[in-house]
Design a protein around this motif. Structure first.
Motif, PDB file in Angstrom:
ATOM      1  N   ASP A 541       0.892  -1.235   0.104  1.00  0.00           N
ATOM      2  CA  ASP A 541      -0.197  -0.022  -0.208  1.00  0.00           C
ATOM      3  C   ASP A 541       0.752   1.091   0.082  1.00  0.00           C
ATOM      4  O   ASP A 541       2.175   1.289   0.279  1.00  0.00           O
ATOM      5  N   GLU A 543       1.469   3.618   1.878  1.00  0.00           N
ATOM      6  CA  GLU A 543       2.090   3.950   3.244  1.00  0.00           C
ATOM      7  C   GLU A 543       3.344   3.108   3.331  1.00  0.00           C
ATOM      8  O   GLU A 543       4.315   3.705   3.488  1.00  0.00           O
ATOM      9  N   THR A 544       3.058   1.855   3.031  1.00  0.00           N
ATOM     10  CA  THR A 544       4.395   0.749   3.066  1.00  0.00           C
ATOM     11  C   THR A 544       5.285   1.378   1.995  1.00  0.00           C
ATOM     12  O   THR A 544       6.458   1.161   2.004  1.00  0.00           O
ATOM     13  N   ALA A 546       5.689   3.937   0.634  1.00  0.00           N
ATOM     14  CA  ALA A 546       6.497   5.276   0.913  1.00  0.00           C
ATOM     15  C   ALA A 546       7.667   4.947   2.144  1.00  0.00           C
ATOM     16  O   ALA A 546       8.765   5.267   1.905  1.00  0.00           O
TER      17      ALA A 546
END
Lengths: 612, 619
Positions: A541, A543-544, A546
């Motif tokens: 996803d 966030e991960t 990033a």
């Protein structure tokens, strides 16, 4: 592969299914062996026994001592009868009973010691062999593992070595013991009456003929059984790892049928063995009885003609019975020996596989990269003329971040494999600080690099084990430092046991993102000179993603790095971009330069990194 | 690594269900063992005649010599002929007995291995997550081997020992019942000691087997992860670790050898102690003239001959304990009940697949899923995916996306709640029916070591095979191999493979790139022509353009059927009917892409974030 090619040229020879079945089989099946000389196999096995020779000699010394105790017991019995029972003299019988008890205890102790020493020697020799096979596997080229399923190699390490166990422990000692007994009896027979002895020995050619006949039958049956068990193992192994897919596609029945076929083949090979073994065993038993019958018949005639005395004949028959005891025993061990030889063939064949990367005789040590790595007109093919790299040249300066870009099949992954010398090139040179990589110590060379592969392979153990890979030189400080750069600490916060958190087979209990960060940390913690990263395309996803991107950048900022880049941001931050096309370097330069040039790179970026 | 909870501690007596299972195996091949036993008895009877004939002949010669007369040559010739005949007969019986009994053992091995494999195919994903592959393989190969020996060699020894005991004890009783009882007096004590030996053998064998499993697991992992081993140059560490495991195996073996080494001479000495008793007690009987000296000598000879079967008894016990230890380890696998299973026979419901209108409605009703380690993956999810729609499931790592879609083909069952397909609770469908309707491409692509084509046709081949066994003729498939290859975006890759679709992919598809593997798994799912298509993040390694093309094609061919995409990329999601956003195992938002963007919630924020990042990348 050449077999497959041949089959393709003759599509009419076999139906489609049959051809496919053959192809599958050729991956799972093993090559038939050429002629193997038993003497060589035995000599090599003996090499493993040699360090424990004293234990074996100890056994050989204890064995006759134990036998002496056994032989002593009837003598005591005789003494009891002659001295006490016949004269009906009970006094002193207690002493004889006592002496008898002592011989029993001694025999017990000696036999125990002999058995234990034998096991100790045999098991240790096997342990050494097992470790040797394992170590050898560690040295083999990666391509070997592409050709050989894990299940087959596992069979070598477990089943094949275990089948040597009996031959190495009980077998060897009893064979030696039997041979000694046999030669003593032969001498006795010859001394008693050479004529009768020769009559007895007349059966020996028959026995030898039978064993010779059975040798090749049994050996090939054992080979067949070994090949089948390895195949069974490989099939099972694959089914267990891919069980989810088998179930999802309702393939259970068909997989079971495939397994059943191999299982049947294995059973049938084993049943053939039973037949040979039973026939040989029964045959030897029969021959021994017939030989005695023949001796009686011939001997009785001789006594009539007074060539031998009756007393000699009687004694002779009793000895001949003893003559066949070790022979029967040896024929049993013969089966064991055939089985052991069939296993040794496979084991030594594996040990003789020289698909290794050769180290130069006086290889140079290297601890760090001083200036640069240079590819100079490198040509490489995995097999024959199928060139993957055609004259690739570029340099990686110390401290530089180099990105490799290009389509699938352009040769990016190959370059990484060549850097760590997983393969040797056919033409050109790969130089580190001006010295050909082939002249460095392999272990040192690989220690220069830390590789993060797309497929984040994790081992069973803890997260810490997976970072250090149980290498002692990687300290806790290294781990924590690396984890901090990568940002693994934040993820680990979820687990109470932090670094000690258990990792299941292949990291199944961790998410894809977690697995990737662990492999990042692993790479950094090993403090490499050069970081090699085969960037996995986003399967996490935002966030991960990033987090991983940050980690990637942080890692690269630390040191010299070579990246097979998929993210534009990674590429943009590179000092140099090497654009590969069909095994050749199409362009080299920075992002800005290459965009301005408007060449292949420009098209690539437009194609892959912009939404249509 | 072997699960320690699977190792029973200090227990060696076998429970009834285990014995029943063992008896069932025996019963399956009872004729092998019974006929083998008959031939074995025949062998013994025939073979025993030979020594007495030899003895008789020698006696005759001796008598003739002491009498100074000529031996009766006809008698000798007759005896010789008899010996030869008996030898031939015994050989025939011996061959047959061994073939019958040992073949029985091999049959048991064969059946047991098939049983285990069949059982493994019924066990669910969670079982494989907690078991090591090497351990399972080691049990199926090595432990079954010990059960085979128990049946083959074990029963051979049992019959031989029993026959020998019977004959010798009869002979002893004929000489002196009193002395026989005396010489057997220590047997109860022997049996008690033997129980100790048996117990020790069992537990130590189990340890040996567990260590062997450990070696297998370790080697298996090392070999599977060879690229890491090489890249990090950790061969020395790997070797050291393997040596450690090998040493532990050696230690376990030596601790077993201690018991075996003590047991064999112990069994041997039982016979000798019998002799000792006969010597002491029988001796006095002779002195007291209760038995004659001749009888005493004869009796001692019998006692000596008892030594061998007693020793063999020791073997039987060792084989038995080893076989049972192995069998127990197998039963741990065989007794693991699959938690995901078919509904009871006759209670299964059918799935109406060919009716009019769209099919493949999926309803999650109050579905929760808690993993074994206590993590809550899904928390009371209520969600209906309309028949014929295409939905995307998005959310952070660990939000429960994969867990949710894994419930549909019942890779796992929910801890609570019900999942329905077209109104039918999926637990009431047979697994074949349910899974036959679903095409699934998993997160981690797994390919088998065969050709690309066969990998793509994997599900179809199974379906054809099972249709063939049921005698059905399936109507023409909706999708050809070429179509599946094209839609999965593989067409351009095929020419690059040395033998096209016939190229072998190596173990786990090792010779393909990550993206290629994923696309092969998509083609594999598509070829089934499924009512429900689930792509669990299987476009992750595919570039955005290809992804868009695949999605375009999919929406065309999946018309009237349901597709679920788990994804992390949002730029193609305007193509789907509905986006479902998961957070911490709950559905937090759902609706069409544009609508959700308009609402400005979690999804809009996620999309915006990704857009910004991409822009940043491209600047």
């Amino acid at each position: 592969m050449s077999d497959d090619a041949r089959q393709d040229q003759q599509p009419d020879a076999k139906g489609d299914d049959a051809a496919r079945e053959d192809k599958r089989a050729s991956f799972h099946e093993e090559k038939r062996l050429g002629k193997v000389v038993d003497r060589d196999l035995v000599r090599r096995l003996a090499g493993y026994v040699r360090p424990y020779l004293w234990l074996f000699i100890g056994c050989l010394v204890l064995l006759p001592m134990a036998s002496a105790m056994t032989l002593f017991q009837p003598h005591l019995l005789q003494l009891a009868i002659d001295d006490h029972l016949i004269p009906k003299q009970l006094d002193g019988l207690g002493w004889i009973v006592g002496a008898f008890a002592v011989t029993l205890v001694l025999e017990y102790g000696l036999r125990f010691a002999q058995f234990y020493l034998m096991q100790l020697a045999g098991q240790q020799a096997l342990r050494d062999l097992r470790c040797d096979v394992f170590d050898h596997l560690q040295r083999l080229r990666l391509s070997f593992f592409h050709k050989n399923p894990v299940g087959r190699l596992m069979t070598r390490l477990t089943t094949d070595i275990d089948s040597l166990q009996e031959a190495l422990s009980s077998g060897m000692i009893t064979i030696i013991g039997d041979l000694i007994t046999l030669s003593v009896i032969v001498v006795i027979l010859l001394v008693k009456s050479w004529q009768l002895a020769l009559v007895t020995f007349a059966v020996v050619p028959i026995l030898l003929g039978a064993t010779f006949l059975f040798r090749s039958l049994m050996r090939s049956a054992y080979r067949e059984a070994r090949v089948k068990i390895a195949r069974l193992n490989a099939n099972l192994q694959e089914a267990v790892t891919g069980m989810g897919i088998i179930q999802l596609f309702a393939h259970e029945e068909r997989s079971l049928r495939e397994y059943d076929t191999i299982n049947q083949e294995h059973r049938d090979a084993a049943i053939a063995l039973i037949r040979y073994d039973a026939i040989l065993y029964a045959f030897v038993e029969m021959i021994s009885s017939i030989a005695i019958a023949g001796l009686i018949w011939y001997g009785a005639g001789q006594t009539v003609q007074d060539v031998v005395t009756l007393g000699v004949l009687v004694a002779f028959i009793e000895y001949v019975e003893k003559f066949f005891v070790p022979i029967r025993d040896l024929s049993q061990k013969y089966t064991l020996f055939q089985s052991a030889m069939a296993s040794s063939e496979r084991l030594f064949q594996l040990l003789d596989t020289d698909e290794v990367i050769e180290e130069a005789p006086e290889a140079l040590p290297i601890e760090a990269i001083g200036e640069r790595i240079e590819f100079r007109d490198v040509w490489f093919a995995y097999n024959d003329d199928n060139w993957i790299l055609r004259g690739v040249s570029f340099t990686i300066e110390r401290g530089q971040k180099v990105a490799l870009v290009g389509h699938t099949g352009a040769g990016k992954t190959t370059i990484i494999s060549l850097l760590t010398r997983m393969y040797d090139i056919q033409q050109g040179e790969i130089l580190i600080d001006g010295v050909d990589v082939r002249r460095y110590r392999l272990h040192d060379l690989r220690k220069l690099f830390a590789v993060v592969l797309q497929d984040s392979f994790l081992f069973t153990g803890t997260i810490r084990d997976n970072i250090t890979l149980r290498v002692d030189s990687v300290t806790d400080a290294d781990v924590e430092h690396a984890a901090e750069i990568v940002g693994l600490g934040r993820l680990l916060g979820r687990y109470e046991d932090s670094y000690a958190h258990p990792v299941k087979e292949r990291g199944n209990n961790l998410s894809v993102g977690e697995r990737q960060l662990v492999t990042f940390t692993r790479a950094l913690a090993h403090r490499p000179s050069v970081l090699i990263l085969d960037e996995a395309t986003a399967n996490v996803d935002t966030e991960t993603e990033a987090l991983i991107q940050e980690a990637t950048e942080a890692m690269m900022a630390e040191q010299t790095s070579v990246v097979i880049a998929h993210r534009l941001s990674t590429i943009q931050k590179a000092d140099a971009i090497v654009v590969l096309h069909k095994g050749q370097v199409a362009e080299v330069g920075s992002h800005q330069e290459l965009i301005e040039r408007g060449g292949l790179y420009h098209t690539l970026v437009k194609l892959q990194y912009t939404a249509p | 690594m072997s699960d320690p909870s699977n190792q029973p501690k200090g227990r060696y007596l076998v429970s009834w269900p285990r014995m029943k299972r063992l008896a069932a195996l025996f019963w399956m091949f009872r004729w092998n063992f019974l006929i083998g036993a008959v031939f074995l008895v025949a062998t013994n009877v025939l073979a025993l005649q030979i020594p007495s004939l030899i003895g008789g002949t020698i006696q005759h010669l001796r008598d003739a010599e002491s009498a100074g007369a000529a031996a009766n040559f006809d008698l000798i010739q007759g005896n010789v002929l008899w010996i030869v005949l008996l030898a031939v007969g015994a050989a025939g019986a011996r061959i047959l007995s061994r073939i019958f009994v040992f073949n029985g053992g091999r049959q048991v091995e064969y059946v047991l291995r098939n049983q285990i494999f069949a059982h493994l195919t019924r066990l669910e994903t969670a079982f494989y997550e907690r078991s090591a592959t090497g351990d399972l393989v080691s049990r199926t190969i090595n432990d079954v081997n010990y059960v085979r020996v128990l049946f083959g060699l074990g029963s051979l020894h049992i019959v031989n020992t029993a026959v020998a005991y019977l004959i010798i004890l009869t002979l002893m009783m004929q000489v002196s019942p009193k002395l026989t009882l005396w010489s057997l007096a220590p047997y109860p004590l022997f049996l008690i000691v033997m129980r100790l030996f048996a117990r020790a053998l069992y537990t130590r064998t189990q340890r040996v087997q567990a260590q062997l499993s450990d070696i297998s697991s370790q080697a298996q992992e090392n070999l599977s992860g060879m690229s890491v081993v090489k890249a990090f140059a950790i061969q020395p560490e790997a070797s050291a670790q393997f040596r450690e495991a090998s040493d532990a195996y050696l230690d376990a073996n030596m601790s077993l050898a201690l018991v075996r080494g003590a047991m064999l001479p112990y069994m041997g000495s039982i016979g000798a102690i019998g002799t000792l008793i006969v010597l002491g007690f029988g001796g006095s009987l002779v002195v007291e003239a209760e038995i004659t000296l001749g009888e005493f000598v004869e009796f001692s000879a019998y006692i000596v001959r008892l030594a061998w079967p007693t020793m063999a008894l020791g073997w039987v016990i060792a084989l038995w304990q080893r076989g049972m230890a192995g069998f127990d380890r197998l039963c741990h696998v065989l007794d693991t009940e699959p938690s995901v299973a078919d509904p009871p026979l006759g209670r299964a419901r059918a799935l109406e697949l060919d009716g009019p209108g769209p099919r493949g409605e999926i309803a999650f009703e109050d579905v929760s899923l808690t993993y074994e380690d206590g993590t809550v993956a899904l928390d009371r999810v209520n969600l209906t995916i309309a028949a014929g729609s295409t939905v995307a499931i998005v959310g952070r790592t660990g939000a429960g996306k994969s867990s949710l879609v894994q419930l549909v083909p019942r890779l796992r069952d929910p801890s609570e709640g019900t999942v329905r397909v077209d109104g039918v609770p999926i637990q009431e469908l047979t697994l074949d029916t349910l899974r036959g309707a679903i095409g699934y491409a998993p997160q981690t692509p797994f390919l088998f070591s065969t050709t690309i084509e066969e990998n793509i046709r994997f599900g179809l081949l199974a379906r054809e095979a099972s249709a063939a066994t049921r005698g059905e003729q399936r109507a023409g498939e909706g999708l050809s191999l070429e179509d599946a290859v094209r839609i999965a975006g593989l067409t351009d890759d095929i020419p690059a493979f040395p033998q096209g679709l016939e190229t072998m992919v190596g173990e786990r598809g090792i010779t393909l790139s990550g993206g290629q593997k994923q696309r092969v798994t998509i083609a594999r799912a598509l070829l089934l022509d499924p009512t429900i298509l689930i792509l669990d993040d299987s476009l992750a390694s595919v570039d955005t353009r290809t992804e868009r093309r695949i999605l375009d094609e999919l929406s065309r061919i999946m018309r009237g059927r349901t597709s679920i995409l788990v994804t992390h990329r949002f730029n193609a999601l305007e193509l789907v009917d509905e986006v479902i956003v998961l957070e911490d195992g709950r559905v937090v938002e759902r609706g069409p892409h544009r609508e959700l963007i308009g609402e400005g919630g979690v999804y809009a924020e996620m999309v915006e974030r990704q857009r910004l990042e991409e822009e940043l990348n491209q600047s």
